[in-house]
Scaffold this motif. Structure first.
Motif, PDB file in Angstrom:
ATOM      1  N   ILE A 175       4.264   7.965   1.321  1.00 10.06           N
ATOM      2  CA  ILE A 175       3.880   9.036   0.838  1.00 10.06           C
ATOM      3  C   ILE A 175       3.592  10.244   1.153  1.00 10.06           C
ATOM      4  O   ILE A 175       2.804  11.528   0.138  1.00 10.06           O
ATOM      5  N   ALA A 176       3.417  10.499   1.421  1.00  5.18           N
ATOM      6  CA  ALA A 176       2.994  11.918   2.831  1.00  5.18           C
ATOM      7  C   ALA A 176       3.967  12.399   3.882  1.00  5.18           C
ATOM      8  O   ALA A 176       4.166  11.422   4.939  1.00  5.18           O
ATOM      9  N   GLN A 177       4.448  13.530   4.426  1.00  7.68           N
ATOM     10  CA  GLN A 177       5.062  13.365   5.606  1.00  7.68           C
ATOM     11  C   GLN A 177       4.286  14.548   6.512  1.00  7.68           C
ATOM     12  O   GLN A 177       4.352  15.392   6.357  1.00  7.68           O
ATOM     13  N   ASN A 215       2.830   5.557  11.252  1.00  8.82           N
ATOM     14  CA  ASN A 215       1.815   6.503   9.626  1.00  8.82           C
ATOM     15  C   ASN A 215       0.648   5.913  10.213  1.00  8.82           C
ATOM     16  O   ASN A 215       0.107   5.249  10.494  1.00  8.82           O
ATOM     17  N   TYR A 216       0.277   6.754   8.799  1.00  4.70           N
ATOM     18  CA  TYR A 216      -2.149   6.786   8.619  1.00  4.70           C
ATOM     19  C   TYR A 216      -2.042   5.781   7.165  1.00  4.70           C
ATOM     20  O   TYR A 216      -1.562   5.966   6.581  1.00  4.70           O
ATOM     21  N   GLU A 217      -2.741   4.449   7.300  1.00  3.71           N
ATOM     22  CA  GLU A 217      -3.878   3.979   6.381  1.00  3.71           C
ATOM     23  C   GLU A 217      -4.874   3.711   6.750  1.00  3.71           C
ATOM     24  O   GLU A 217      -5.322   4.291   7.572  1.00  3.71           O
ATOM     25  N   MET A 218      -5.551   2.772   5.431  1.00  2.00           N
ATOM     26  CA  MET A 218      -6.876   2.935   5.830  1.00  2.00           C
ATOM     27  C   MET A 218      -7.214   1.209   5.368  1.00  2.00           C
ATOM     28  O   MET A 218      -8.633   0.888   5.843  1.00  2.00           O
ATOM     29  N   GLU A 219      -6.420  -0.463   5.944  1.00  2.00           N
ATOM     30  CA  GLU A 219      -6.518  -1.152   5.779  1.00  2.00           C
ATOM     31  C   GLU A 219      -6.240  -2.726   6.819  1.00  2.00           C
ATOM     32  O   GLU A 219      -6.811  -3.450   6.748  1.00  2.00           O
ATOM     33  N   GLY A 238     -10.074  11.554   9.020  1.00  2.00           N
ATOM     34  CA  GLY A 238     -10.097   9.796  11.047  1.00  2.00           C
ATOM     35  C   GLY A 238      -8.341  10.687  10.780  1.00  2.00           C
ATOM     36  O   GLY A 238      -7.088   9.877  11.700  1.00  2.00           O
ATOM     37  N   GLN A 239      -7.710  10.897   9.826  1.00  2.00           N
ATOM     38  CA  GLN A 239      -6.257  11.578   9.623  1.00  2.00           C
ATOM     39  C   GLN A 239      -5.636  12.506  10.141  1.00  2.00           C
ATOM     40  O   GLN A 239      -5.136  13.300   9.825  1.00  2.00           O
ATOM     41  N   GLU A 240      -6.960  13.457  11.229  1.00  2.00           N
ATOM     42  CA  GLU A 240      -6.252  15.092  11.282  1.00  2.00           C
ATOM     43  C   GLU A 240      -5.873  15.396  10.188  1.00  2.00           C
ATOM     44  O   GLU A 240      -5.217  16.341  10.294  1.00  2.00           O
ATOM     45  N   THR A 264     -11.026   7.113   7.766  1.00  2.00           N
ATOM     46  CA  THR A 264     -11.318   7.846   6.612  1.00  2.00           C
ATOM     47  C   THR A 264      -9.492   8.332   6.315  1.00  2.00           C
ATOM     48  O   THR A 264      -8.987   8.565   7.086  1.00  2.00           O
ATOM     49  N   PHE A 265      -9.830   9.406   5.116  1.00  2.00           N
ATOM     50  CA  PHE A 265      -8.118  10.008   4.493  1.00  2.00           C
ATOM     51  C   PHE A 265      -8.212  11.313   5.152  1.00  2.00           C
ATOM     52  O   PHE A 265      -6.731  11.884   5.745  1.00  2.00           O
ATOM     53  N   TYR A 266      -9.253  11.905   5.431  1.00  2.00           N
ATOM     54  CA  TYR A 266      -9.170  13.347   5.559  1.00  2.00           C
ATOM     55  C   TYR A 266      -9.605  14.000   7.040  1.00  2.00           C
ATOM     56  O   TYR A 266      -8.685  13.554   8.049  1.00  2.00           O
ATOM     57  N   GLY A 305       0.572  -1.352   0.020  1.00  2.00           N
ATOM     58  CA  GLY A 305      -0.138  -0.289   0.574  1.00  2.00           C
ATOM     59  C   GLY A 305       0.685   1.528  -0.123  1.00  2.00           C
ATOM     60  O   GLY A 305       1.866   1.046  -0.501  1.00  2.00           O
ATOM     61  N   THR A 306       0.520   2.164   0.196  1.00  2.00           N
ATOM     62  CA  THR A 306       0.774   3.406   0.833  1.00  2.00           C
ATOM     63  C   THR A 306       0.641   4.289   1.416  1.00  2.00           C
ATOM     64  O   THR A 306      -0.894   3.642   2.433  1.00  2.00           O
ATOM     65  N   SER A 307       1.200   5.434   2.606  1.00  2.00           N
ATOM     66  CA  SER A 307       0.570   5.867   4.203  1.00  2.00           C
ATOM     67  C   SER A 307       1.460   6.894   3.936  1.00  2.00           C
ATOM     68  O   SER A 307       2.448   7.617   3.400  1.00  2.00           O
ATOM     69  N   GLY A 308       1.011   7.963   4.959  1.00  2.00           N
ATOM     70  CA  GLY A 308       1.526   8.971   6.038  1.00  2.00           C
ATOM     71  C   GLY A 308       1.980   9.430   7.151  1.00  2.00           C
ATOM     72  O   GLY A 308       1.223   8.685   7.716  1.00  2.00           O
ATOM     73  N   SER A 309       3.305   9.086   6.662  1.00  2.00           N
ATOM     74  CA  SER A 309       3.716   9.392   7.385  1.00  2.00           C
ATOM     75  C   SER A 309       3.670  10.026   8.970  1.00  2.00           C
ATOM     76  O   SER A 309       3.514  11.383   8.327  1.00  2.00           O
TER      77      SER A 309
HETATM   78  O1  LIG Z   1      -1.400  10.005   4.073  1.00  2.00           O
HETATM   79  C1  LIG Z   1      -1.843   9.020   3.431  1.00  2.00           C
HETATM   80  C2  LIG Z   1      -1.229   8.361   2.482  1.00  2.00           C
HETATM   81  C3  LIG Z   1      -1.720   7.773   1.856  1.00  2.00           C
HETATM   82  N1  LIG Z   1      -2.529   6.992   2.582  1.00  2.00           N
HETATM   83  C4  LIG Z   1      -3.378   7.080   3.705  1.00  2.00           C
HETATM   84  O2  LIG Z   1      -4.704   6.458   3.861  1.00  2.00           O
HETATM   85  N2  LIG Z   1      -2.776   8.630   4.288  1.00  2.00           N
END
Ligand SMILES: O=c1cc[nH]c(=O)[nH]1
Ligand SMILES: O=P(O)(O)O[C@H]1O[C@H](CO)[C@@H](O)[C@H]1O
Length: 255
Positions: A222-224, A196-200, A167-169, A163-165, A95-99
């Motif tokens: 992919i995000a800091q 990190n944050y992700e959703m699965e 839930g990830q503040e 949630t991406f928005y 996947g991808t995630s935000g640190s």
């Molecule tokens: O910031 C991010 C980047 C990828 N996926 C997420 O859920 N959050």
């Protein structure tokens, strides 16, 4: 058994011997990228609902699936349930995630040893306090391969949210009001040493523990979030390539 309703293929499509391992991407384009760049003799099994699934051979000749979970735990739970019905016993999320930690930079990968699982779908599978832990053997293999391949990685706990928005503040979105219960949550998670944050991942890990299959997760960062809310498109290509390379190397050992 007939064709599975959502993933759009059934046991008769899987060949002999059938695959027991799946690489699972949120994004159908990533599932396709894995098949195109890493597998041989690729066959498209289905593109039903954008849940693209490909059957192919690893360089060693072993069959695996490259499949799509879609975004978020409800979609992932359906796909994973159907893959397990078809005999899949090992699932690596790619996947991808935000640190949320300064020392986990964009372009690197996070290997999740467990998740803080703030996901509604998971509560239909096990109680909230049930462990969202990854398979230890797969997880150690991901670390070993990262070291062998020289891929920068961090091993730790991931926050899996719905949630991406909100839930990830993220405050710079269409929602003008972030719930008080979510204000400051990233800072709190940072102190709890969540990476990190992700959703699965959290729901996948709980499903693995309840159903009895091996689950792991590697995400390209992919995000800091210590600096900005937006994904960094410049970092995405390398981060995703690294996550794929690691997952394929581990698939060779477990397929
Ligand atoms: O910031 C991010 C980047 C990828 N996926 C997420 O859920 N959050
Ligand atoms: O890149 P994927 O695998 O979709 O993973 C992440 O990206 C999506 C959000 O942009 C969510 O699915 C999140 O978990």
């Amino acid at each position: 058994m007939p064709t599975l309703y959502h993933i759009g293929f059934g046991p008769e499509d899987l060949g002999d011997p059938p695959p027991t391992l799946a690489l699972l991407s949120g994004d159908p384009q990533r599932a396709s990228q894995i098949a195109r760049t890493k597998l041989q003799k690729v066959r498209t099994l289905s593109e039903n609902r954008g849940l693209n699934s490909y059957l192919g051979l690893l360089p060693s000749g072993k069959p695996i699936l490259s499949a799509t979970s879609g975004m978020g735990a409800p979609s992932l739970s359906i796909v994973v349930n159907e893959l397990v019905q078809l005999g899949i016993r090992t699932i690596i999320r790619v996947g991808t995630s935000g640190s949320i930690q300064e020392e986990v930079p964009p372009g690197s990968v996070v290997i999740s040893k467990a998740a803080l699982c703030r996901q509604g779908a998971a509560n239909d599978i096990a109680p909230p306090e049930y462990p969202a832990s990854a398979d230890p053997f797969l997880t150690v293999a991901l670390v070993e391969e990262a070291r062998r391949l020289g891929i920068p990685y961090a091993l730790g706990i991931t926050a899996s949210v719905d949630t991406f928005y909100e839930g990830q503040e993220r405050v710079g979105s269409a929602n003008p009001h972030l719930l008080r219960s979510l204000q400051g949550i990233t800072e709190e998670y940072r102190h709890l040493r969540i990476l990190n944050y992700e959703m699965e991942a959290g729901t996948l890990f709980k499903m693995g523990n309840v159903y009895g299959f091996a689950a792991a997760c590697v995400t390209g960062v992919i995000a800091q979030r210590t600096r900005a809310e937006e994904p960094l498109l410049d970092a995405k290509g390398l981060a995703v390539e690294r996550a794929i390379e690691l997952a394929v190397a581990v698939a060779e050992r477990f397929a």
